[in-house]
Motif scaffolding. Structure first.
Motif, short mmCIF file in Angstrom:
data_model
loop_
_atom_site.label_atom_id
_atom_site.label_comp_id
_atom_site.label_asym_id
_atom_site.label_seq_id
_atom_site.Cartn_x
_atom_site.Cartn_y
_atom_site.Cartn_z
N VAL A 146 1.01 -1.52 0.06
CA VAL A 146 0.05 0.00 0.03
C VAL A 146 0.89 1.33 0.07
O VAL A 146 1.87 1.52 0.74
N THR A 147 0.74 2.27 -0.99
CA THR A 147 1.29 3.36 -0.94
C THR A 147 0.55 4.75 -0.84
O THR A 147 -0.74 4.68 -1.07
N VAL A 148 1.14 5.42 0.18
CA VAL A 148 0.41 6.66 0.53
C VAL A 148 0.99 7.74 -0.35
O VAL A 148 2.14 8.00 -0.26
N GLU A 149 0.07 8.38 -1.23
CA GLU A 149 0.87 9.36 -2.20
C GLU A 149 0.08 10.74 -1.89
O GLU A 149 -1.20 10.90 -1.89
N ASN A 150 1.00 11.76 -1.17
CA ASN A 150 0.10 12.97 -1.11
C ASN A 150 0.24 14.04 -2.17
O ASN A 150 1.27 14.05 -3.17
N LYS A 151 -0.87 14.44 -2.48
CA LYS A 151 -1.25 15.41 -3.78
C LYS A 151 -2.07 16.62 -3.32
O LYS A 151 -3.14 16.59 -3.56
N PRO A 152 -1.16 17.46 -2.61
CA PRO A 152 -1.94 18.50 -2.11
C PRO A 152 -2.31 19.72 -3.30
O PRO A 152 -1.96 19.77 -4.23
N GLY A 153 -3.45 20.58 -2.72
CA GLY A 153 -3.73 21.50 -3.59
C GLY A 153 -5.32 21.62 -3.69
O GLY A 153 -6.09 20.52 -3.61
N ALA A 154 -5.91 22.79 -3.64
CA ALA A 154 -7.49 23.10 -3.50
C ALA A 154 -8.07 22.40 -2.88
O ALA A 154 -9.37 21.99 -3.09
N ASN A 155 -7.95 22.36 -1.61
CA ASN A 155 -8.57 21.50 -0.52
C ASN A 155 -8.89 20.03 -0.69
O ASN A 155 -9.56 19.53 -0.47
N GLY A 156 -7.83 19.53 -1.55
CA GLY A 156 -7.96 17.94 -2.22
C GLY A 156 -8.61 17.83 -3.51
O GLY A 156 -8.69 16.87 -3.86
N ALA A 157 -9.01 18.99 -3.94
CA ALA A 157 -9.84 18.75 -5.24
C ALA A 157 -8.79 18.30 -6.28
O ALA A 157 -9.37 17.61 -7.30
N LEU A 158 -7.65 18.56 -6.34
CA LEU A 158 -6.68 18.37 -7.30
C LEU A 158 -6.43 16.73 -7.27
O LEU A 158 -6.46 15.97 -8.22
N ALA A 159 -6.47 16.20 -6.17
CA ALA A 159 -6.42 14.66 -5.89
C ALA A 159 -7.75 13.92 -6.33
O ALA A 159 -7.67 13.03 -6.96
N ALA A 160 -8.74 14.81 -6.06
CA ALA A 160 -10.10 14.28 -6.26
C ALA A 160 -10.23 14.10 -7.87
O ALA A 160 -10.80 13.00 -8.19
N LYS A 161 -9.94 14.88 -8.57
CA LYS A 161 -10.27 15.07 -9.80
C LYS A 161 -9.16 13.94 -10.55
O LYS A 161 -9.61 13.38 -11.68
N GLU A 162 -7.80 13.70 -9.86
CA GLU A 162 -7.05 12.83 -10.71
C GLU A 162 -7.56 11.51 -10.25
O GLU A 162 -7.62 10.74 -11.10
N LEU A 163 -8.21 11.37 -8.95
CA LEU A 163 -8.70 10.02 -8.84
C LEU A 163 -9.63 9.60 -9.72
O LEU A 163 -9.98 8.42 -10.14
N ALA A 164 -10.67 10.54 -10.25
CA ALA A 164 -11.68 10.35 -10.98
C ALA A 164 -11.31 9.71 -12.41
O ALA A 164 -12.15 8.92 -12.94
N GLY A 165 -10.14 10.17 -12.86
CA GLY A 165 -9.68 9.61 -13.99
C GLY A 165 -8.75 8.40 -14.14
O GLY A 165 -8.32 7.87 -15.13
N LYS A 166 -8.61 7.54 -12.86
CA LYS A 166 -7.95 6.35 -12.88
C LYS A 166 -8.72 5.50 -13.05
O LYS A 166 -9.75 5.28 -12.89
N LYS A 167 -7.89 4.16 -13.15
CA LYS A 167 -9.01 2.99 -13.71
C LYS A 167 -9.72 2.37 -12.62
O LYS A 167 -9.22 2.35 -11.43
N ALA A 168 -10.71 2.02 -12.77
CA ALA A 168 -11.58 1.43 -11.73
C ALA A 168 -11.61 0.44 -11.32
O ALA A 168 -12.51 -0.72 -11.52
N ASP A 169 -10.32 -0.14 -10.74
CA ASP A 169 -9.95 -1.33 -10.29
C ASP A 169 -9.64 -1.60 -9.17
O ASP A 169 -9.50 -2.76 -8.40
N GLY A 170 -9.89 -0.69 -8.13
CA GLY A 170 -9.65 -0.70 -6.67
C GLY A 170 -8.28 -0.36 -6.23
O GLY A 170 -7.75 -0.51 -4.98
N HIS A 171 -7.32 -0.26 -7.23
CA HIS A 171 -6.03 0.02 -6.87
C HIS A 171 -5.53 1.26 -6.50
O HIS A 171 -4.42 1.56 -6.32
#
Length: 332
Positions: free
Chosen positions: A73-98
């Motif tokens: 398990v990797t913890v990856e910090n992606k700060p910015g815009a109160n978490g919105a940058l990380a959330a928008k990147e998450l939305a584009g990731k492969k939907a496989d649970g990884h």
């Protein structure tokens, strides 16, 4: 590995050996989890810098999840815009649970009140694995300020500068509601997270700041911060002598909440397996101690219950900002 992870408020108060930014936790035990749906690592996004509550929550859960599922398990910090940058990147990731994320509730039910509609994150675009926890905010100041109560702030006779952990956060909303209802002229000074807000309060760059209790309690106990009010429903056990804003006569029911999100379309069987693994993590003695040490209230509900909670919060907070003519991100 058993560990106690209390946020220092001034930097990383954790052993980076637990799971450093971008590093992996070991491959876990194949006897307990069986290599997830695939042997690739799981990445947990955190939309904030290392050292804050959200980051520490991710790190506290990464190891038991790794042990259970049999993958790193990797913890990856992606700060910015109160978490919105990380959330928008998450939305584009492969939907496989990884690729998943510790998602801040304020991004779902407060930030939409502060940004244009096309910049707001919509939780309908994600799968919710599980709720995690809630925590409260406390308004603090440096002892050198001489401020001890809301009445002291009102009597200051000047515009108060208050630090927040970002535009569209519970830190900003709780403070804005308090100062708006108390008719205190005040200007918000946003920072990117709890640690820089705390540093600004200690250094006198701002008069006061609203910070999550787990991030402030160590400095309060050391006498380096003076708590003025908490924004909790009841007095927290760590601050029995500090009144709530409600006791002081102000309607500021603002909490932070966190959940584990996945990209939209992640298969149900994958979501179920992840939820079961997080539930096991919640039940470990180490994680229960972590919650207690950081004044976190468990909110380990299923995804749909969490979705309802956050949707209700958005409605509640919208009514409050309308009622008190609060404009988040602007001088009150």
């Amino acid at each position: 590995m058993t560990r106690k992870m209390v946020v220092s408020g001034l930097g990383l108060a954790l052993a980076l050996s637990v799971s450093g930014c971008g590093s992996n936790l070991g491959g876990g035990s194949s006897d307990s989890g069986g290599d997830f749906p695939g042997g690739d690592p799981i990445t947990i996004y955190v939309g904030a810098d290392p050292g804050g509550s959200t980051d520490l929550i991710a790190r506290a859960l990464a190891e038991p999840v790794s042990d259970d599922l049999g993958v790193a398990v990797t913890v990856e910090n992606k700060p910015g815009a109160n978490g919105a940058l990380a959330a928008k990147e998450l939305a584009g990731k492969k939907a496989d649970g990884h690729t998943i994320m510790v998602f801040n509730g304020s991004l779902a039910f407060i930030t939409p009140l502060a940004v244009p509609e096309d910049e707001a994150v919509d939780i309908a675009n994600y799968e919710i694995i599980t709720g995690v926890s809630q925590d409260d905010y406390v308004l603090v100041t440096s002892p050198s300020s001489g401020l001890k109560t809301v009445e002291d702030i009102k009597a200051a006779g000047r515009t108060i500068k208050y630090g927040t952990t970002g535009v569209g956060t519970g830190s900003e909303l709780s403070s804005a509601l308090l100062f708006g209802q108390a008719s205190i002229p005040a200007t918000a000074v946003p920072f990117d997270g709890g640690n820089p807000t705390l540093t600004a309060v200690l250094g006198g760059q701002v008069d006061v700041g609203a910070i999550q209790l787990g991030e402030a309690v160590e400095q309060i106990e050391a006498g380096k911060l003076t708590p003025i009010v908490t924004f909790a429903q009841e007095r927290p056990s760590y601050l029995p002598d500090t009144p709530t804003a409600l006791e002081a006569g102000y309607d500021t029911p603002v909490q932070q909440s966190r959940a584990i999100f996945a990209p939209k379309g992640t298969p149900k069987e994958v979501l179920d397996k992840l939820r079961a693994s997080f539930q096991k993590g919640f039940g470990t003695d180490a994680y229960k101690t972590f919650n207690t040490d950081n004044q976190l209230t468990p909110n380990e509900v299923d995804g749909e219950t969490l979705r309802t909670q956050w949707t209700d919060n958005l409605d509640k907070y919208k009514k409050l900002v309308d009622q008190y003519s609060i404009k988040l991100g602007e001088q009150q």
